[in-house]
Motif scaffolding. Structure first.
Motif, PDB file in Angstrom:
ATOM      1  N   ALA A  74     -29.411   8.286   3.860  1.00 21.67           N
ATOM      2  CA  ALA A  74     -28.370   7.616   3.795  1.00 21.67           C
ATOM      3  C   ALA A  74     -28.968   6.648   3.155  1.00 21.67           C
ATOM      4  CB  ALA A  74     -28.082   7.668   5.264  1.00 21.67           C
ATOM      5  N   GLY A  75     -29.997   6.253   2.117  1.00 18.38           N
ATOM      6  CA  GLY A  75     -30.144   5.080   1.673  1.00 18.38           C
ATOM      7  C   GLY A  75     -31.469   4.868   1.938  1.00 18.38           C
ATOM      8  N   LEU A  76     -32.083   4.270   3.424  1.00 19.17           N
ATOM      9  CA  LEU A  76     -32.935   3.366   4.144  1.00 19.17           C
ATOM     10  C   LEU A  76     -34.315   3.388   2.730  1.00 19.17           C
ATOM     11  CD1 LEU A  76     -33.862   1.925   5.990  1.00 19.17           C
ATOM     12  CD2 LEU A  76     -34.822   3.564   7.123  1.00 19.17           C
ATOM     13  N   PRO A  77     -34.551   2.054   1.841  1.00 20.05           N
ATOM     14  CA  PRO A  77     -35.550   2.622   0.901  1.00 20.05           C
ATOM     15  C   PRO A  77     -36.946   1.775   1.615  1.00 20.05           C
ATOM     16  CG  PRO A  77     -34.810  -0.079   1.005  1.00 20.05           C
ATOM     17  CD  PRO A  77     -33.415   1.035   2.037  1.00 20.05           C
ATOM     18  N   LEU A  78     -37.110   1.712   2.688  1.00 20.78           N
ATOM     19  CA  LEU A  78     -38.747   1.881   3.391  1.00 20.78           C
ATOM     20  C   LEU A  78     -39.644   3.265   3.375  1.00 20.78           C
ATOM     21  CD1 LEU A  78     -37.278   0.954   6.663  1.00 20.78           C
ATOM     22  CD2 LEU A  78     -37.299  -0.926   4.776  1.00 20.78           C
ATOM     23  N   GLU A  79     -40.596   2.277   2.998  1.00 18.51           N
ATOM     24  CA  GLU A  79     -41.954   3.653   2.993  1.00 18.51           C
ATOM     25  C   GLU A  79     -42.456   2.621   3.689  1.00 18.51           C
ATOM     26  OE1 GLU A  79     -41.354   5.761   0.882  1.00 18.51           O
ATOM     27  OE2 GLU A  79     -40.250   5.202  -1.043  1.00 18.51           O
ATOM     28  N   GLY A  99     -43.335  -6.296  11.352  1.00 19.89           N
ATOM     29  CA  GLY A  99     -42.704  -4.719  11.580  1.00 19.89           C
ATOM     30  C   GLY A  99     -41.337  -5.085  11.481  1.00 19.89           C
ATOM     31  N   THR A 100     -40.906  -4.900  12.870  1.00 22.54           N
ATOM     32  CA  THR A 100     -39.155  -5.559  12.795  1.00 22.54           C
ATOM     33  C   THR A 100     -38.287  -6.067  12.551  1.00 22.54           C
ATOM     34  OG1 THR A 100     -39.829  -3.532  14.556  1.00 22.54           O
ATOM     35  CG2 THR A 100     -37.881  -4.833  14.391  1.00 22.54           C
ATOM     36  N   ARG A 101     -39.422  -7.282  12.863  1.00 20.14           N
ATOM     37  CA  ARG A 101     -38.957  -8.337  12.267  1.00 20.14           C
ATOM     38  C   ARG A 101     -38.163  -8.303  10.292  1.00 20.14           C
ATOM     39  NH1 ARG A 101     -42.538 -10.905  14.876  1.00 20.14           N
ATOM     40  NH2 ARG A 101     -42.495 -12.216  17.277  1.00 20.14           N
ATOM     41  N   ARG A 102     -39.698  -7.762  10.147  1.00 17.44           N
ATOM     42  CA  ARG A 102     -39.497  -7.958   8.769  1.00 17.44           C
ATOM     43  C   ARG A 102     -38.345  -7.178   8.277  1.00 17.44           C
ATOM     44  NH1 ARG A 102     -39.196  -9.499   3.744  1.00 17.44           N
ATOM     45  NH2 ARG A 102     -39.437  -7.947   2.011  1.00 17.44           N
ATOM     46  N   ILE A 103     -38.238  -5.774   8.924  1.00 15.24           N
ATOM     47  CA  ILE A 103     -37.118  -5.025   8.298  1.00 15.24           C
ATOM     48  C   ILE A 103     -35.281  -6.082   8.829  1.00 15.24           C
ATOM     49  CG2 ILE A 103     -35.410  -2.608   9.016  1.00 15.24           C
ATOM     50  CD1 ILE A 103     -38.430  -1.491  10.252  1.00 15.24           C
ATOM     51  N   LEU A 104     -35.323  -6.044  10.392  1.00 12.23           N
ATOM     52  CA  LEU A 104     -34.831  -7.235  10.296  1.00 12.23           C
ATOM     53  C   LEU A 104     -34.261  -7.724   9.051  1.00 12.23           C
ATOM     54  CD1 LEU A 104     -34.641  -7.857  13.920  1.00 12.23           C
ATOM     55  CD2 LEU A 104     -32.467  -6.201  12.857  1.00 12.23           C
ATOM     56  N   GLU A 105     -34.822  -8.438   8.810  1.00 12.63           N
ATOM     57  CA  GLU A 105     -34.941  -9.540   7.436  1.00 12.63           C
ATOM     58  C   GLU A 105     -34.402  -8.770   5.931  1.00 12.63           C
ATOM     59  OE1 GLU A 105     -38.300 -11.527   4.721  1.00 12.63           O
ATOM     60  OE2 GLU A 105     -38.722 -12.429   6.345  1.00 12.63           O
ATOM     61  N   LEU A 106     -34.819  -8.122   5.258  1.00 13.21           N
ATOM     62  CA  LEU A 106     -34.773  -7.255   4.477  1.00 13.21           C
ATOM     63  C   LEU A 106     -33.028  -6.849   4.551  1.00 13.21           C
ATOM     64  CD1 LEU A 106     -37.638  -4.309   4.377  1.00 13.21           C
ATOM     65  CD2 LEU A 106     -37.302  -6.929   2.893  1.00 13.21           C
ATOM     66  N   ALA A 107     -32.591  -6.624   5.792  1.00 12.35           N
ATOM     67  CA  ALA A 107     -31.403  -6.009   5.471  1.00 12.35           C
ATOM     68  C   ALA A 107     -30.678  -7.393   5.920  1.00 12.35           C
ATOM     69  CB  ALA A 107     -30.889  -6.195   7.206  1.00 12.35           C
ATOM     70  N   THR A 154     -29.563   0.390   7.551  1.00 11.87           N
ATOM     71  CA  THR A 154     -28.536   1.522   6.787  1.00 11.87           C
ATOM     72  C   THR A 154     -27.640   1.536   6.613  1.00 11.87           C
ATOM     73  OG1 THR A 154     -30.394   2.982   8.162  1.00 11.87           O
ATOM     74  CG2 THR A 154     -28.898   4.217   7.232  1.00 11.87           C
ATOM     75  N   ALA A 155     -27.178   0.909   7.791  1.00  7.53           N
ATOM     76  CA  ALA A 155     -25.879   0.671   7.962  1.00  7.53           C
ATOM     77  C   ALA A 155     -24.953  -0.250   6.790  1.00  7.53           C
ATOM     78  CB  ALA A 155     -24.912   0.137   9.713  1.00  7.53           C
ATOM     79  N   ARG A 156     -26.090  -1.643   7.285  1.00 12.62           N
ATOM     80  CA  ARG A 156     -25.603  -2.548   6.234  1.00 12.62           C
ATOM     81  C   ARG A 156     -25.399  -1.836   4.592  1.00 12.62           C
ATOM     82  NH1 ARG A 156     -25.981  -8.659   6.626  1.00 12.62           N
ATOM     83  NH2 ARG A 156     -24.348  -8.236   7.528  1.00 12.62           N
TER      84      ARG A 156
END
Length: 336
Positions: A74-79, A99-107, A154-156
């Protein structure tokens, strides 16, 4: 190898579990763990089955790599490490929180946007430190926070609503359900709620093993291959320091493995051989040796599995027994 169309959903029934592990103390079988085990050949055929591998079961967190595949599609660009965290049942170590904070920051989001259940870290040492420091339970520390952060991201990216991202009718969860059916090769039997609050899709133990095999045999660059590679290369991010599932992936070259609460384990080799285990009473002390025995039945060198063969039982501080797989799961049962 596999059908292009999902089969009928697995039957919902009381599983016909069989003895899979013995608790042996002083040469006496003190207890018996029941469960089910399936071992798939590289062509998807069942090499070995014990118990009920076709009944509907709750795969719990063992399904997280499949959920991560759906998000990548669905487009999640994480690696790399962050993608591994998206499929994690993490221990709550600082790297998992960061790591979780970073994913939230990217979103463009914060911990307040998470809808998982607040909890203390899963790792007992880390948890004890939190308690001593007076730190309260948090959504960030809960072991599924990486998955939830990835769901929000992903939702964002897709312009979907955020507050209700855990609703089974939400576009994100509908997309995940579709990929669960695609990769397991069977329709979902029921949709309920996992411990973290996310939708939980019930499939058969065989279907869970099929899904894992499809991840490890996928073509390079596909969402399946990206998730499998990230989890294998960053095993501690998908679990934690000292966790048996990470140790198992380090011990067996190319293995993808994921555990789940209530005694669930799935693992797959690069050529598509796969195993799935469910311990009826949810005991991890049985899950580990039974999963190791299943991998031996799949053809993995038993020398690589020696440290996972059984948990030692102590009496007065001395070894007096062990948790051991039943004889039916011995390597000698592998068909010629």
């Amino acid at each position: 190898m596999y059908s292009s169309f999902p089969a009928d959903p697995p039957p919902i029934r009381e599983p016909f579990h069989a003895p899979v592990a013995h608790l042996i103390r002083g040469g006496v079988v003190e207890g018996v763990h029941y469960g089910s085990v399936v071992v798939l050949d590289d062509d998807g055929g069942i090499r070995f089955g014990l118990g009920d591998v076709e009944a509907a079961c709750c795969p719990r967190s063992a399904l997280k790599p499949v959920q991560a595949v759906a998000m990548v599609r669905a487009g999640l660009p994480l690696e790399g490490a962050l993608l591994s965290l998206a499929a994690a049942s993490h221990s709550g170590e600082e790297r998992h929180l960061a790591g979780t904070r970073r994913i939230l920051e990217l979103a463009g989001l914060t911990e307040d946007d998470l809808r998982n259940v607040p909890d203390l870290p899963f790792d007992p040492v880390v948890r004890d430190t939190w308690v001593r420091e007076g730190r309260p339970p948090s959504r960030l520390a809960q072991n599924c926070s990486g998955k939830h952060a990835a769901m929000l991201y992903t939702a964002r990216l897709n312009g979907w609503s955020l507050d209700d991202y855990l609703d089974p009718a939400h576009p994100l969860q509908q997309a995940i359900a579709e990929i669960v059916e695609d990769l397991t090769g069977q329709r979902v039997a029921t949709v309920t709620v996992d411990g973290c609050g996310a939708p939980l899709f019930s499939v058969s133990l065989r279907g869970l093993a099929v899904a894992a095999a499809r991840l490890t045999t996928a073509a390079p660059g596909t969402p399946e291959a990206r998730v499998a590679g990230a989890v294998r290369e960053h095993a501690e991010m998908a679990s934690g320091s000292g966790r048996d599932v990470a140790a198992l992936m380090r011990a067996v070259p190319g293995l993808l493995a994921k555990d789940g609460f209530e005694g669930v384990q799935v693992a797959a080799l690069p050529d598509g051989r796969a195993v799935a285990v469910k311990i009826a009473d949810g005991a991890s002390r049985a899950r580990v040796p039974v999963a190791a025995a299943a991998l031996a039945l799949a053809g993995v060198d038993t020398a690589l599995l020696a440290e996972f063969a059984g948990e030692v039982l102590l009496g007065g501080g001395l070894p007096v027994g062990e948790v051991r797989r039943v004889p039916a799961l011995g390597p000698e049962t592998v068909p010629a």
